[in-house]
Design an enzyme around this catalytic site. Structure first.
Site, short mmCIF file in Angstrom:
data_model
loop_
_atom_site.label_atom_id
_atom_site.label_comp_id
_atom_site.label_asym_id
_atom_site.label_seq_id
_atom_site.Cartn_x
_atom_site.Cartn_y
_atom_site.Cartn_z
N LYS A 86 -13.34 -7.87 -7.92
CA LYS A 86 -14.02 -8.42 -6.86
C LYS A 86 -15.49 -8.74 -7.01
O LYS A 86 -16.11 -7.66 -7.31
CB LYS A 86 -13.59 -7.51 -5.56
CG LYS A 86 -12.12 -7.27 -5.23
CD LYS A 86 -11.93 -6.22 -4.38
CE LYS A 86 -10.69 -5.80 -4.13
NZ LYS A 86 -10.33 -4.67 -2.95
N LYS A 98 1.07 -1.11 0.10
CA LYS A 98 0.03 -0.06 0.13
C LYS A 98 0.98 1.08 -0.08
O LYS A 98 1.95 1.13 0.70
CB LYS A 98 -0.99 0.19 1.20
CG LYS A 98 -1.95 -1.09 1.32
CD LYS A 98 -3.06 -0.60 0.61
CE LYS A 98 -4.23 -1.76 0.40
NZ LYS A 98 -5.39 -1.64 -0.35
MG MG Z 1 -6.88 -2.16 -4.33
#
Ligand code: MG
Length: 367
Positions: free
Chosen positions: A262, A163
């Site tokens: 997703k 991240k």
């Molecule tokens: Mg992501």
């Protein structure tokens, strides 16, 4: 087939390590579990919504409302031959993709059980195993970061994703790249940059990243297209793609070379499979992201990720990464960075109804 009864529950699952969000630490994962009964069978789905509207706009409260007042009543009145027809019926409700995905998932489980096939077979999946990648959060200490990455590589993960955010990008990525020159390395910004920081993003091009995920905020497909034209690193879109239409637009504009797909974010397995088909026909790689699902949500993700175009490692790990106890048996396990796609009929896993009962904090029955 028609669903005759739905039990909607909210459960609170204890996490092994707290989940850090923009507004604090969560030690319990709030999930909605959908139990749908038809023809003497029970199908399970999960609404993998987060507890605050920072990733997408939905929360457990909005999902409960939309399911109870709109989607479940539609399901109880709709005859269908495949869950794709149920997904079409849900389209009368605008948006709320995670609520829709959870209920549609229960229908996919029923559909697969009736036909005596696995979820993966029902969707047209061909892969028997899914490569597992891992995500390292914002560890703001380079030495600690390198230790974490080393551990994850030793655990067998096939891809490391860091991240990043403005001010924490080039240095940590460069440190990992230098320490582990061969490891497939990716970065995910969760939309935290704006176009004024384009030079900071262009600098990452020298690090041989497998992808740079969602640098700009979700609606800005144009900014992503302009950046992709300037850099060699493939851009990946996550939050930007909430529907088949979003994917069509992104492909048309050239906003990405990869999609983090997703099922929960795009409204269910039907939409995920359609985006997979679209991406594949345009040479765009897809891979399956994670939403901190329980074993029920994860089994549905594994089935989608078994489609042939899912050519990059998924953000999916074994149950033991997150949970003391998972609500499926056997728990999902990763070995040497590979997770087996369940092969039994339906979910292919036994749902631990006793444990679900213990974790339930709210329930409602619809008939
Ligand atoms: Mg992501």
């Amino acid at each position: 087939m028609r669903i005759r009864r739905v039990v909607l529950r909210e459960i609170a699952m204890p996490l092994k390590t707290p989940f850090l969000t923009a507004y604090g630490r969560e030690t319990l994962r709030r999930l909605l579990i959908v139990e749908a009964a038809a023809d003497g069978l029970t199908g399970y789905g999960e609404v993998s919504v987060l507890s605050a509207p920072y990733y997408t706009e939905e929360t457990p409260e909005t999902a409960r409302h939309v399911l109870a007042s709109f989607l479940i009543p539609i399901a109880l009145q709709t005859d269908w031959r495949t869950p794709r027809e149920l997904a079409r019926a849900f389209a009368t409700v605008r948006r709320h993709p995670m609520a829709k995905a959870g209920l549609e998932a229960a229908a996919w489980d029923l559909h697969a059980q009736v036909h005596g096939i696995s979820l993966a077979q029902a969707l047209g999946g061909t892969r028997t195993h899914i490569e597992s990648g891992t995500v390292v959060g914002l560890v703001r200490d380079v030495d600690a970061l390198l230790r974490t990455v080393e551990q994850r590589i030793a655990q067998g993960y096939r891809r490391i994703k860091l991240k990043i955010e403005p001010g924490w990008d080039y240095e940590p990525l460069k440190a990992v790249r230098e320490a582990f020159p061969q490891v497939p390395l990716a970065a995910d910004a969760n939309g935290s940059y704006d176009v004024s920081r384009t030079d900071e993003l262009k600098r990452l091009d020298s690090l041989s990243l497998t992808m740079l995920e969602q640098p700009f905020p979700p609606p800005d497909l144009l900014a992503h297209a302009q950046l992709q034209a300037k850099i060699a690193t493939p851009l990946c879109l996550d939050e930007s793609i909430e529907s088949v239409h979003d994917a069509q637009l992104a492909v048309h504009l050239g906003s990405c070379r990869t999609i983090n797909l997703k099922p929960a974010r795009v409204g269910g397995s039907t939409a995920a499979a359609a985006i997979h088909d679209l991406a594949r026909s345009h040479g765009i790689a897809v891979w399956c992201g994670g939403m901190l699902e329980s074993g029920i949500g994860r089994a549905h993700c594994l089935a989608v990720a078994s489609l042939p175009g899912f050519s990059l490692p998924a953000d999916l790990s074994g149950s033991d990464q997150y949970w003391q106890e998972d609500i499926v048996e056997p728990p999902i396990t990763a070995r040497d960075g590979l997770i087996a796609v369940p092969r039994g009929a339906g979910l292919g896993l036994r749902v631990r109804t006793d444990l679900i009962e213990r974790l339930t904090v709210w329930r409602q029955v619809f008939e």
